[in-house]
Write an enzyme that holds these catalytic residues in place. Structure first.
Site, short mmCIF file in Angstrom:
data_model
loop_
_atom_site.label_atom_id
_atom_site.label_comp_id
_atom_site.label_asym_id
_atom_site.label_seq_id
_atom_site.Cartn_x
_atom_site.Cartn_y
_atom_site.Cartn_z
CE LYS A 1 -10.11 -10.74 -35.48
NZ LYS A 1 -9.25 -11.89 -35.13
NE ARG B 1 -9.95 -10.20 -29.05
CZ ARG B 1 -9.26 -9.71 -30.09
NH1 ARG B 1 -9.65 -8.61 -30.70
NH2 ARG B 1 -8.19 -10.34 -30.51
NE ARG C 1 1.04 -11.25 -36.88
CZ ARG C 1 -0.24 -11.09 -36.55
NH1 ARG C 1 -1.12 -10.74 -37.46
NH2 ARG C 1 -0.64 -11.28 -35.32
NE ARG D 1 -0.04 -8.36 -32.46
CZ ARG D 1 -1.30 -8.64 -32.77
NH1 ARG D 1 -1.79 -8.26 -33.95
NH2 ARG D 1 -2.07 -9.30 -31.94
NE ARG E 1 -2.85 -13.02 -29.95
CZ ARG E 1 -1.97 -12.92 -30.93
NH1 ARG E 1 -0.69 -13.19 -30.74
NH2 ARG E 1 -2.38 -12.53 -32.13
P1 ADP Z 1 -5.44 -10.76 -32.73
O1 ADP Z 1 -6.78 -10.81 -33.39
O2 ADP Z 1 -4.33 -11.17 -33.64
O3 ADP Z 1 -5.38 -11.47 -31.40
P2 ADP Z 1 -5.75 -7.91 -32.09
O4 ADP Z 1 -4.82 -6.92 -32.63
O5 ADP Z 1 -7.17 -7.86 -32.52
O6 ADP Z 1 -5.06 -9.28 -32.40
O7 ADP Z 1 -5.76 -7.83 -30.48
C1 ADP Z 1 -4.57 -7.87 -29.74
C2 ADP Z 1 -4.89 -7.83 -28.23
O8 ADP Z 1 -5.57 -6.60 -27.91
C3 ADP Z 1 -5.84 -8.91 -27.70
O9 ADP Z 1 -5.17 -10.12 -27.42
C4 ADP Z 1 -6.38 -8.22 -26.44
O10 ADP Z 1 -5.44 -8.22 -25.39
C5 ADP Z 1 -6.56 -6.79 -26.90
N1 ADP Z 1 -7.89 -6.56 -27.49
C6 ADP Z 1 -8.16 -6.19 -28.77
N2 ADP Z 1 -9.48 -6.05 -28.97
C7 ADP Z 1 -10.08 -6.35 -27.77
C8 ADP Z 1 -11.44 -6.41 -27.32
N3 ADP Z 1 -12.45 -6.12 -28.15
N4 ADP Z 1 -11.66 -6.76 -26.04
C9 ADP Z 1 -10.67 -7.03 -25.20
N5 ADP Z 1 -9.37 -7.02 -25.55
C10 ADP Z 1 -9.06 -6.67 -26.83
#
Ligand code: ADP
Length: 195
Positions: free
Chosen positions: A13, A87, A126, A138, A149
């Site tokens: 994404k 999400r 990664r 990360r 996740r």
């Molecule tokens: P990825 O898609 O690789 O899991 P992101 O960078 O989008 O990584 O998100 C990393 C973390 O940030 C998530 O696992 C969560 O803990 C938090 N997070 C990000 N966006 C949201 C969201 N919309 N709602 C709740 N938690 C979020």
């Protein structure tokens, strides 16, 4: 022009959102990036969410909706790409209300489809690449957090596929090929949605 990119962790994404920024001049809104920035800045909220994120759990709806609201109300951008938001169903409802209130429309929701084994390979890869290059890894790019996740994705985020399908805005894209090829297909979908 507002587009949501939907998909599991590691679906690409962020990478594809960046391509849309470059080709369509849209503004990327990544809640993951915003939360990581809050953590780096050492703000009280950033410290509060750091552990939750590192474990691979979702942070509260209230926090992420607040972050998005702040960006949407203070911007005159031509279009947004929502990457990693919404999400949960509550976040999707909140976004709908927010877009209505600020006079924006939701033009497309594009689901990036990737098989689980490939997601795990990409994320573990990664982390290994970053480590080898001496870059920071990360905190949630490890096998244990990744399991959580993915579980969070299937439990809380994947219901959004049905939700947006029912709204008539969902499109799906095979996101397992070359980055450039996926970017080209996605760009076409966004162009079509705009007309
Ligand atoms: P990825 O898609 O690789 O899991 P992101 O960078 O989008 O990584 O998100 C990393 C973390 O940030 C998530 O696992 C969560 O803990 C938090 N997070 C990000 N966006 C949201 C969201 N919309 N709602 C709740 N938690 C979020």
């Amino acid at each position: 022009m507002n587009v949501i990119l939907l998909g599991p962790p590691g679906a690409g994404k962020g990478t594809q959102a960046q391509r849309l920024v470059d080709t369509h001049g849209m503004v990327q809104l990544s809640t993951g990036d915003m939360l990581r920035a809050a953590k780096s800045s050492g703000s009280e909220m950033g410290n509060r969410v750091a552990e939750v994120m590192a474990r691979g759990e979702l942070v509260t709806d209230e926090i992420v909706i607040g972050l998005i609201e702040e960006k949407l109300t203070g911007s005159d951008a031509a279009g947004f790409i929502f990457d990693g938001f919404p999400r949960t169903l509550a976040q999707a409802d909140a976004l709908g209300a927010l877009l209505d209130r600020t006079g924006h429309t939701l033009d497309a929701v594009i689901e990036l489809q990737v098989d689980d084994e490939i997601l795990v390979d990409r994320i573990v890869g990664r982390a290994e690449q970053a480590r080898a290059a001496g870059q920071p890894v990360r905190a949630d790019d490890n096998a244990e957090s990744l399991k959580l996740r993915l579980m969070e994705y299937y439990k809380k985020t994947s219901p959004l596929i049905g939700y947006f399908h029912a709204k008539g805005v969902l499109q799906s894209l095979d996101a397992m090929g070359e980055i450039d090829a996926i970017a080209a297909t996605l760009s076409g979908m966004v162009k079509d949605a705009a007309t």
